[in-house]
Design an enzyme around this catalytic site. Sequence first.
Site, short mmCIF file in Angstrom:
data_model
loop_
_atom_site.label_atom_id
_atom_site.label_comp_id
_atom_site.label_asym_id
_atom_site.label_seq_id
_atom_site.Cartn_x
_atom_site.Cartn_y
_atom_site.Cartn_z
N ASP A 37 0.94 -1.14 0.52
CA ASP A 37 -0.02 0.00 0.28
C ASP A 37 0.75 1.19 0.08
OD1 ASP A 37 -2.20 1.95 0.05
OD2 ASP A 37 -2.87 1.30 1.87
N ASP A 38 0.96 2.08 -0.90
CA ASP A 38 2.07 3.01 -1.56
C ASP A 38 3.02 3.36 -1.57
OD1 ASP A 38 -1.02 4.89 -0.70
OD2 ASP A 38 -0.42 6.05 0.96
N CYS A 76 -5.57 4.17 -3.95
CA CYS A 76 -6.01 2.90 -3.28
C CYS A 76 -7.23 2.29 -4.53
CB CYS A 76 -6.56 3.14 -1.75
SG CYS A 76 -5.08 3.34 -0.89
N HIS A 132 -11.01 -2.31 1.63
CA HIS A 132 -11.32 -0.71 0.88
C HIS A 132 -11.66 -1.00 -0.35
CE1 HIS A 132 -9.38 3.66 0.45
NE2 HIS A 132 -10.53 3.73 0.88
N ASN A 286 0.02 2.17 -5.84
CA ASN A 286 0.06 3.15 -6.64
C ASN A 286 0.56 4.18 -6.10
OD1 ASN A 286 -2.75 4.00 -3.76
ND2 ASN A 286 -0.46 4.66 -3.98
#
Length: 556
Positions: A37-38, A76, A132, A286
Amino acid sequence: MQMKQLFTMQLHLQLQLCLLLIGYVVAQPHIIFILADDLGFNDVGFRGSAQIPTPNIDALAYSGLILNRYYVNPICTPSRSALMTGKYPIHTGMQHTVLYAAEPRGLPLDLKILPQYLNDLGYTSHIAGKWHLGHWQRVYTPLYRGFSSHVGYWSGHHDYNDHTAVEHGYWGLDMRNGTEVAYDLHGQYSTDVITQHSLNVISKHNATKGPLFLYVAHAAVHSGNPYNPLPVKDDAVRRLDTIQHYKRRKYAALVTAMDESVGKIVEQLRKSRMLETSIIVFSTDNGGPAEGFNSNFASNYPLRGVKNTLWEGGVRGAALLWSPQLTKRPRTAEQTMHIVDWLPTLVEAAGGEAALAKLGTAKLDGISLWQALLKNETSPRKSVLHNIDDIWGSAALSVGDWKLVKGTNYNGSWDGWYGPAGMRNPHDYDWQSVAKSATGQAMQQLKMLPKTADMIRLREAANVICKDANPKDAPHIACNPLSEPCLFNVREDPCEQRNQAKQHPKVLELLLKELQLLNATAVPPANKPDDPRADPRLWNHTWTNFGDYIETNDCI
Ligand SMILES: *[C@@H]1O[C@H](CO)[C@@H](O)[C@H](O)[C@H]1NC(C)=O
Ligand SMILES: *[C@@H]1O[C@H](CO)[C@@H](O)[C@H](O)[C@H]1NC(C)=O
Ligand SMILES: *[C@@H]1O[C@H](CO)[C@@H](O)[C@H](O)[C@H]1NC(C)=O
Ligand SMILES: *[C@@H]1O[C@H](CO)[C@@H](O)[C@H](O)[C@H]1NC(C)=O
Ligand SMILES: *[C@@H]1O[C@H](CO)[C@@H](O)[C@H](O)[C@H]1NC(C)=O
Ligand SMILES: *[C@@H]1O[C@H](CO)[C@@H](O)[C@H](O)[C@H]1NC(C)=O
C-alpha cells in the site's frame, strides 16, 4: 509372463506416465498476490535505490521478471477495484478518490471479481489485510465476494497496533476475522497479523483439493492515524540508522517489515511444497506519498509527482512477477501492463485459453499478458488510461510511448519531483544480503537465483535514467496542465521533463481524441456523502456494516 499380460502392463505404465505428464503440464499454479500500500517506485532495491534494504523482495525480482513498464491507478480504491474487476475505474464508478469508511457504497455487486473467477476454476481464495472496496453492508465484504477467509480490515488505513481508523472526525476499530470484530488482536502489529494469516492459509492448504489464491493486501506502507502516522517497531528503526531523515527512516522500517513478511511467505510456500507450482506477484497499489504527503515519506524519485497524481510517480508502479514457469528469466520485462490486466492474465495462467475465452463476455478493459510475459513476446496492450476524474478535473492517457496529462490534482502543488534518490551505486547495495535472505535461500534451492553479476545487470536495466540529469533543478520544457494539456514521450523522457505539446500537435490531438472516446464510455463516479449512521460511536466504537441494520426504505 504372458505376452498379452506384459503388453497390458506396459500400456498401463505408459498411461500412468502420460497422466502424470498431463497432470504436470496442466497443473494449476497457486497464485500469491502481494499488494503493498503506497509503496514508492524508488523504495525497493531492485528499482535502483539501496537506501532501504529489501533483500527478500529483490531476490524474487532477480529470479523472475522486473515489470519495467507497469502501471497502476494513482490511488487505493480505484487501483484495487481495477485489480479485482479487470475494468477501468471509469467503468465501475470508482474513479474519484477513495472510498471513505462512512460512505454508504461499495464496489457494485453485479461485478464478478478475481477470486470468484478463480474459484470457478477450482481455486480456494483467501485474503489477508486491507479490503477498501466497501463494507457498509455485509454483502460488499470479502467473505461474500469469493474469499473463504479474511483477517484484516475494511477501510483505507488503520493504526498498526490498536487497529483503529480515524477519518473525517470519526474514530473506530477496524480489524476483522471474517465478519467478526477482532478485539483480541489489539496490540498485534498489523504487518505481523497479515503475515500470520497468510502463513496459516498456506500451511493449512490441501493442494490435492485444488490450487490456492492468496491475496496479501498489506497495511504497509500506508501511514496510520494522525497521532502516530508511521507506526513502526523500535528495533526495525534502529537497524536503519544510516538514514538521516528520521521520518524517512521510520517509513523505511515499514518497508523492511513488509520485506521480511515476503520472506516468510516464500519460506512457508517452500515448506508446504507449493513454491515450485506458485506464481507470485508483488505490486504497489499506487505511487508513493513523499515528503509529508499523507504524513508519509516514500520516494518515487526520479519519477515526477506522488500518489494521487497522474504523473509517472503516481502511476508507474514497482512490481515483479515470479514463477518457475516463466521462460527467458530473469529479465526486466518491457511489456506495457496495467493493473487492470492481472485479472485476465491470472485467469489465463490458471485455466488456459478456454478460461480466457470465457472472459470475453465480461467486457473487460484488462488484456491477458500471460503469453507475452511467459514467452517474452510483444505486449498486446498499446494504451493505458491512467484515470479520468472530472470532479478534480484531471485525466491522463498513454498511447505507445506518448503520454497526455490534462489537468492536475492539488492545484499543481504536487507536480514536482520528491523524495531522496537513495544510494544508486551498485557498491552501496548489499548483494550478499539477497542470497542470505529467506527468499534468496529458497531461490538458491530452486537454482533460480542468478549470479551477482547478472543481478547487477538486471538492477541497472531497471534503473530510470532521466533525460536531463537532475530533475529537481535541471532545465526542462515547462508544462502547466491546469491551463493546457501536456504531452511527454515517457520512453525517452521517463521523468516528464520536456513537454512536447507544442512540438507534436498532431500526436497531442490524437491522444485528446482517444481520451474523448474513452470518456464517452465513463459512468458517473459513485461517491456518496458520509452517512452519520456509520459513526463508530453508535457501534461500540467499531466500523461496521451499518447499512444492514437500517430500514431499506430509509436508505439513500
Ligand atoms: C479467526 O477465526 C478462526 C475461526 O473462528 C480461528 O480459527 C482463527 O484462529 C482466528 N484468527 C485470528 C487471527 O484470530
Ligand atoms: C487432502 O485432501 C485429500 C483429497 O480430498 C484427502 O484425501 C487428504 O486426506 C487431505 N489431506 C489432509 C492433510 O487433510
Ligand atoms: C525479450 O524481448 C526483447 C524484445 O524483443 C529482447 O530485446 C530481449 O533480449 C528479450 N529478453 C530475453 C531475456 O530473451
Ligand atoms: C491555485 O494556484 C494558483 C497559482 O499558484 C493560485 O493563484 C490560486 O490561488 C490557487 N487556487 C487555489 C484554489 O488554491
Ligand atoms: C468527460 O465527459 C463529461 C461529460 O460529457 C465532461 O463533463 C468532462 O469534461 C469530460 N472529461 C474529459 C476529461 O474530457
Ligand atoms: C465493545 O468493545 C470492547 C472493546 O473495546 C469489547 O471488549 C466488548 O466485548 C465489545 N462489546 C460488544 C457488545 O461487542
